[in-house]
Design a protein around this motif. Structure first.
Motif, PDB file in Angstrom:
ATOM      1  N   VAL A  63       0.813  -1.212   0.000  1.00  0.00           N
ATOM      2  CA  VAL A  63       0.000   0.000   0.000  1.00  0.00           C
ATOM      3  C   VAL A  63       0.843   1.257   0.000  1.00  0.00           C
ATOM      4  O   VAL A  63       0.337   2.339  -0.270  1.00  0.00           O
ATOM      5  N   THR A  64       2.103   1.145   0.340  1.00  0.00           N
ATOM      6  CA  THR A  64       2.949   2.329   0.358  1.00  0.00           C
ATOM      7  C   THR A  64       3.791   2.462  -0.894  1.00  0.00           C
ATOM      8  O   THR A  64       4.666   3.313  -0.966  1.00  0.00           O
ATOM      9  N   MET A  65       3.522   1.642  -1.889  1.00  0.00           N
ATOM     10  CA  MET A  65       4.283   1.746  -3.128  1.00  0.00           C
ATOM     11  C   MET A  65       3.982   3.055  -3.828  1.00  0.00           C
ATOM     12  O   MET A  65       2.842   3.525  -3.847  1.00  0.00           O
ATOM     13  N   TYR A  66       5.006   3.631  -4.411  1.00  0.00           N
ATOM     14  CA  TYR A  66       4.841   4.918  -5.085  1.00  0.00           C
ATOM     15  C   TYR A  66       3.801   4.853  -6.189  1.00  0.00           C
ATOM     16  O   TYR A  66       3.008   5.766  -6.379  1.00  0.00           O
ATOM     17  N   ASP A 122       8.037  -3.678 -10.358  1.00  0.00           N
ATOM     18  CA  ASP A 122       8.662  -4.739  -9.586  1.00  0.00           C
ATOM     19  C   ASP A 122       7.711  -5.887  -9.293  1.00  0.00           C
ATOM     20  O   ASP A 122       8.134  -7.036  -9.143  1.00  0.00           O
ATOM     21  N   TYR A 123       6.441  -5.569  -9.160  1.00  0.00           N
ATOM     22  CA  TYR A 123       5.486  -6.553  -8.669  1.00  0.00           C
ATOM     23  C   TYR A 123       4.305  -6.697  -9.631  1.00  0.00           C
ATOM     24  O   TYR A 123       3.765  -5.696 -10.112  1.00  0.00           O
ATOM     25  N   TRP A 124       3.923  -7.952  -9.850  1.00  0.00           N
ATOM     26  CA  TRP A 124       2.829  -8.275 -10.762  1.00  0.00           C
ATOM     27  C   TRP A 124       1.908  -9.307 -10.126  1.00  0.00           C
ATOM     28  O   TRP A 124       2.373 -10.250  -9.472  1.00  0.00           O
ATOM     29  N   GLY A 125       0.610  -9.116 -10.324  1.00  0.00           N
ATOM     30  CA  GLY A 125      -0.331 -10.147  -9.931  1.00  0.00           C
ATOM     31  C   GLY A 125      -0.350 -11.263 -10.959  1.00  0.00           C
ATOM     32  O   GLY A 125       0.367 -11.224 -11.961  1.00  0.00           O
ATOM     33  N   GLN A 126      -1.188 -12.249 -10.739  1.00  0.00           N
ATOM     34  CA  GLN A 126      -1.239 -13.406 -11.630  1.00  0.00           C
ATOM     35  C   GLN A 126      -2.075 -13.139 -12.877  1.00  0.00           C
ATOM     36  O   GLN A 126      -2.009 -13.886 -13.850  1.00  0.00           O
ATOM     37  N   VAL A 151      -0.201  -4.115 -11.027  1.00  0.00           N
ATOM     38  CA  VAL A 151       1.250  -3.949 -10.914  1.00  0.00           C
ATOM     39  C   VAL A 151       1.582  -2.943  -9.830  1.00  0.00           C
ATOM     40  O   VAL A 151       0.758  -2.100  -9.474  1.00  0.00           O
ATOM     41  N   GLY A 152       2.817  -3.034  -9.348  1.00  0.00           N
ATOM     42  CA  GLY A 152       3.280  -2.082  -8.351  1.00  0.00           C
ATOM     43  C   GLY A 152       4.740  -1.749  -8.571  1.00  0.00           C
ATOM     44  O   GLY A 152       5.513  -2.568  -9.064  1.00  0.00           O
ATOM     45  N   ARG A 153       5.100  -0.537  -8.211  1.00  0.00           N
ATOM     46  CA  ARG A 153       6.477  -0.085  -8.349  1.00  0.00           C
ATOM     47  C   ARG A 153       6.878   0.622  -7.063  1.00  0.00           C
ATOM     48  O   ARG A 153       6.218   1.572  -6.646  1.00  0.00           O
ATOM     49  N   SER A 154       7.955   0.162  -6.447  1.00  0.00           N
ATOM     50  CA  SER A 154       8.365   0.727  -5.174  1.00  0.00           C
ATOM     51  C   SER A 154       9.500   1.724  -5.301  1.00  0.00           C
ATOM     52  O   SER A 154       9.765   2.486  -4.380  1.00  0.00           O
ATOM     53  N   GLY A 155      10.183   1.727  -6.447  1.00  0.00           N
ATOM     54  CA  GLY A 155      11.393   2.531  -6.580  1.00  0.00           C
ATOM     55  C   GLY A 155      11.193   3.913  -7.138  1.00  0.00           C
ATOM     56  O   GLY A 155      12.166   4.640  -7.352  1.00  0.00           O
ATOM     57  N   GLY A 156       9.958   4.303  -7.415  1.00  0.00           N
ATOM     58  CA  GLY A 156       9.746   5.619  -7.972  1.00  0.00           C
ATOM     59  C   GLY A 156       8.338   5.766  -8.500  1.00  0.00           C
ATOM     60  O   GLY A 156       7.484   4.904  -8.289  1.00  0.00           O
ATOM     61  N   GLY A 157       8.113   6.868  -9.214  1.00  0.00           N
ATOM     62  CA  GLY A 157       6.787   7.148  -9.726  1.00  0.00           C
ATOM     63  C   GLY A 157       6.400   6.284 -10.902  1.00  0.00           C
ATOM     64  O   GLY A 157       7.162   5.426 -11.360  1.00  0.00           O
TER      65      GLY A 157
END
Length: 123
Positions: free
Chosen positions: A29-32, A111-115, A96-102
């Motif tokens: 939930v805190t991913m950019y 970085d992250y993908w659902g199925q 999808v989610g990205r933690s390293g930036g916008g």
């Protein structure tokens, strides 16, 4: 460990609506940036919609005005409301989610993908 889990796909006739949901683990939930990509058969993954931690959104031209992305950081959820669906929206949709930036429009930044969840729109 970040986990993303989609739900809500299915089959609908052209002009109909579907809502996709993505449940995220606490860390997610805190991913950019979070968003939705899709893979149409025979094509590369493409950005559908993204949303920054501050709520700023971006949409592909093909879905602008028809799809709405919403993020609830307190609940750890991401939804994609899809209205006025067209046969060309038929695809596998990924949260999808990205933690390293916008947010970015290319899939390689995430970085992250659902199925994935399948959406089929019939004419």
């Amino acid at each position: 460990q970040v986990r993303l889990m989609e739900s809500g796909g299915g089959s609908v006739e052209a002009g109909g609506s579907l809502r996709l949901s993505c449940g995220a683990s606490t860390q997610a939930v805190t991913m950019y940036c979070m968003g939705w990509f899709r893979r149409i058969l025979g094509k590369d993954r493409e950005m559908v919609a993204t949303i920054e931690l501050n709520g700023s959104t971006d949409y592909s031209e093909s879905v602008k005005g028809r799809f709405t992305i919403v993020r609830d950081n307190t609940k750890g959820t991401l939804t994609l409301q899809m209205n006025s669906l067209k046969p060309e929206d038929t695809a596998m949709y990924y949260c999808v989610g990205r933690s390293g930036g916008g947010c970015r429009s290319t899939p390689y930044h995430y970085d992250y993908w659902g199925q994935g969840t399948q959406v089929i729109v019939s004419s």
